[in-house]
Design an enzyme around this catalytic site. Structure first.
Site, PDB file in Angstrom:
ATOM      1  N   GLU A   1       1.103  -0.872   0.385  1.00 34.10           N
ATOM      2  CA  GLU A   1       0.107   0.051  -0.258  1.00 34.10           C
ATOM      3  C   GLU A   1       0.433   1.797  -0.364  1.00 34.10           C
ATOM      4  O   GLU A   1       1.323   2.621  -0.412  1.00 34.10           O
ATOM      5  CB  GLU A   1      -1.023  -0.188   0.908  1.00 34.10           C
ATOM      6  CG  GLU A   1      -2.207  -1.411   1.346  1.00 34.10           C
ATOM      7  CD  GLU A   1      -2.631  -1.619   0.153  1.00 34.10           C
ATOM      8  OE1 GLU A   1      -3.093  -0.254  -1.301  1.00 34.10           O
ATOM      9  OE2 GLU A   1      -2.096  -2.794  -0.628  1.00 34.10           O
TER      10      GLU A   1
ATOM     11  N   TYR B   1      -1.845  -8.096 -11.173  1.00 34.78           N
ATOM     12  CA  TYR B   1      -0.040  -8.340 -10.275  1.00 34.78           C
ATOM     13  C   TYR B   1       1.012  -8.941 -10.278  1.00 34.78           C
ATOM     14  O   TYR B   1       1.991  -8.461 -10.277  1.00 34.78           O
ATOM     15  CB  TYR B   1      -0.751  -9.111  -8.801  1.00 34.78           C
ATOM     16  CG  TYR B   1      -2.081  -7.956  -7.917  1.00 34.78           C
ATOM     17  CD1 TYR B   1      -3.147  -7.028  -8.454  1.00 34.78           C
ATOM     18  CD2 TYR B   1      -1.477  -6.989  -6.722  1.00 34.78           C
ATOM     19  CE1 TYR B   1      -4.196  -7.233  -7.893  1.00 34.78           C
ATOM     20  CE2 TYR B   1      -2.984  -6.281  -6.434  1.00 34.78           C
ATOM     21  CZ  TYR B   1      -3.810  -6.246  -6.198  1.00 34.78           C
ATOM     22  OH  TYR B   1      -4.444  -5.563  -5.875  1.00 34.78           O
TER      23      TYR B   1
END
Ligand code: BES
Ligand code: ZN
EC number: 3.4.11.2
Length: 631
Positions: A325, A409
């Protein structure tokens, strides 16, 4: 108020692909971010027509009503428009619009068009010459972005909780604006909430709250233009603890010690990230550890990362989530996919960057193991859907459904590791840093990344170009043959243990306690799912699986147990699904049950009937498909 002629000229330019940053708008908005006008940059998930009229700043003044599950108030939008623009089109989903007025308080006509299941409805406003409009509105109690938690769903059990999740196109359910990642906006907000609740947002807090009697008003400001999916809010009985000079954590009082202990490496992660790819440009990096109903592991809301509490394992073994994040502060929040078909630009680049932070903070071995886990999922997906499936390309062509997050991803990260390996780390890092600098606070596309790499990394070296296979990596399905695979030694010991278990049922009871979380995950992902109840009981006892405090390990155990119709684990599965709303855990557990015919399906239906109401709309939609066969 008049707009600078230069601003308009730039806005109207159609020959150039990128509209350069315009000078500050007349109202004093900090910065007007450019938009992209090429066909490949177009966002098909918005109704907005930004080349005609676009929002540059949003000012919210909203009240939180926990009884009515409503958010309502006003949104003041600053608009940049062609002189002859008659209307502005916003995105909206279930918003109840009371009235829309111009700077002088005159009502402006508007209409809400037909609603699409996913995109919501266009809100078209006749702006005339108005360049600042006020929308008085109320969000629907069912707003897709918002989750209203009952006190029972919190750690404290006494106060309700509100959280939002904007990505990808949910914020239009509570904010009337142009909800597109390529239309960046600055914003500010004044939010009132009943005492004693605190409010946090993905903007810098503007000092102590204002006392209004039984309520308080909190103010926030984001003076850097952001894509509107990054506007986020949470409110509850939460406290703050500092972790470092610019880092800290919010969470419920009962969670504060555990959360702060798990997050001690955060400040060092920010420093490591800056050393890799340039300054952290957002000021503070705070986090909020939410109740377990939060539908994701984490969400990169600027200056306030949202986190699931399920990453707390007591040993910092799942803090790759935080690295991830944090990395989005560059890849995603600074340089943003212009549309969701290029989401690998956000998630793939971030997954690569996450690995680099992990390597800096926890060392090469852990980074290599996590990389190997990630790469294995790419190979699994390719084996499942086929290497020529168009959904396995990094750039998702129009109308093609993605083959899954493993592509976006994990194949995305594998691409960048391959480029790094070929050009060398130093050269690659210099390029990636310069990519962030060149496109800071701007949208980007796959085509732009390709061109940028060709210009600034390949620089006309034809031999290098043919070794890199950039176009194939970005636009073709499958895995190019130059892929750099993770070190096969990363899991040598575990893979040997898996073979021993397959051959003779030998459980690695001794080795297990010395294994890392990644090694344990590798083992549990690799053991065959045709075990007897007796064998599973033996594995559980020997490895202490049902008693583990590590939710990634627990999840894999429960999934394996359900795939084997292991009755004794059903009550624990039910407890887990009654508290945890993280889609990544919840959906596969329901899938495992639904895959077990007349044994599992009634269990899945019974559990879901009791847990559905406690899930976020994102999780509900995902599980509805699995359990009710919808979609
Ligand atoms: N931005 C994502 C979450 C997201 C993705 C929300 C797509 C909506 C649509 C976030 O950064 C993320 O990737 N979270 C992962 C964490 C992980 C890969 C470490 C998660 O929630 O599991
Ligand atoms: Zn992410």
């Amino acid at each position: 108020m008049r707009l600078a002629a230069a601003t308009l000229a730039l806005l109207l330019a159609s020959a150039c692909t990128t509209i350069p940053a315009a000078p500050p708008a007349a109202q004093g908005a900090a910065m007007v971010s450019p938009i992209l006008t090429t066909p490949e940059a177009r966002d098909t998930s918005t109704y907005a027509q930004p080349e005609v009229a676009r929002v540059t700043h949003v000012a919210l003044d909203l009240a939180l009503d926990f009884q009515g599950k409503q958010v309502g108030g006003t949104a003041v939008l600053d608009i940049l428009a062609r002189p002859n623009a008659k209307t502005i089109v916003l995105d909206s989903d279930g918003l109840r619009i009371a009235r829309i007025t111009d700077e002088a308080g005159r009502e402006l006509p508007f209409r809400v068009g037909a609603a699409d299941d996913e995109k919501g409805a266009p809100l078209t406003i006749e702006i005339g010459q108005a360049r600042r409009i006020t929308i008085a509105y109320q969000a629907n109690p069912q707003a897709g972005a918002l989750q209203w938690l009952a006190p029972e769903q919190t750690a404290g059990g006494r106060h309700p909780f509100l959280l939002s999740q904007g990505q990808a196109i949910l914020n239009r359910s509570w904010i009337p604006t142009q909800d597109s990642p390529g239309i960046r906006q600055t914003w500010e907000a004044r939010i009132t909430a009943p005492k004693p609740l605190d409010v946090v947002m993905s903007g810098i807090s503007q000092g102590e709250p204002e006392d209004l009697g039984d309520r308080r008003a909190f103010r926030f400001k984001m003076d850097k233009p952001v894509p509107p999916y990054l506007i986020a809010i949470a409110a509850g009985d939460i406290d703050f603890r500092a972790l470092g000079p610019r880092t800290g954590v919010w969470t419920e009082p009962a969670m504060l010690d555990r959360a702060a202990a798990e997050l001690v490496d955060t400040e060092a992660m920010v420093t490591a990230a800056e050393a890799l790819y340039g300054p952290y440009r957002w000021g503070r990096y705070d986090m909020i550890v939410l109740p377990p109903a939060f539908p994701y592991g984490g969400m990169e809301n600027p200056v306030m990362t949202f986190l699931t509490p399920t990453f707390i394992a007591g040993d910092r073994s799942l803090t790759g989530l935080v690295a991830h994040e944090l990395a989005h502060s560059w890849s995603g929040n600074l340089v943003t996919n212009s549309n969701w078909r290029d989401s690998w630009l956000n998630e793939g680049v971030t997954s690569y960057f996450e690995g680099r932070i992990t390597e800096e903070i926890y060392g090469k071995e852990r980074a290599e193991q996590e990389e190997a886990l990630s790469f294995a999922t790419v190979e699994d997906v390719l084996a499942e859907v086929g290497r020529d499936d168009p959904g396995t390309a990094l750039h998702q062509p129009d109308g093609v459904e993605s083959a899954g997050s493993e592509i976006v991803y994990d194949k995305g990260a594998a691409f960048l590791r391959t480029v790094e390996h070929i050009v060398g780390r130093q050269r690659f890092d210099a390029w990636l840093r310069s990519w962030f600098d060149r496109h800071a606070f701007q949208p980007a596309t796959s085509q732009m990344l390709l061109e940028d790499m060709e210009q600034n990394l390949v620089r006309g070296d034809a031999a290098l170009a043919s070794r890199l296979k950039l176009r194939e990596w970005i636009f073709e399905p499958g895995l190019p043959d130059n892929v750099v695979r993770p070190d096969p030694q990363a899991f040598a010991e575990v893979d040997a243990a898996v073979e021993a278990y397959k051959a003779g049922g030998t459980i690695p009871s001794g080795a297990w306690s010395g294994w890392t979380t990644a090694e344990r995950q590798r083992f549990l992902k690799s053991v065959p799912d045709d075990r007897s109840a007796q064998q599973l009981a033996a594995v559980d006892t020997a490895l202490g699986l049902s008693g583990t405090g590590n939710n990634e390990v627990l999840f894999l155990w429960l999934e394996l147990a359900m795939q084997n119709r292991y009755e004794p684990a059903v009550p624990q599965v039910e407890r887990f699904l009654s508290t945890v709303g993280r889609t990544k855990f919840v959906r596969p557990l329901f899938e495992a049950l639904m895959g077990e015919g007349e044994w599992g399906q009634p269990i899945a239906r019974r559990i879901y009937a009791g847990t559905r109401a406690g899930y976020h709309a994102v999780t509900q939609a995902a599980v509805d498909k699995v359990v009710n066969g919808e979609g």
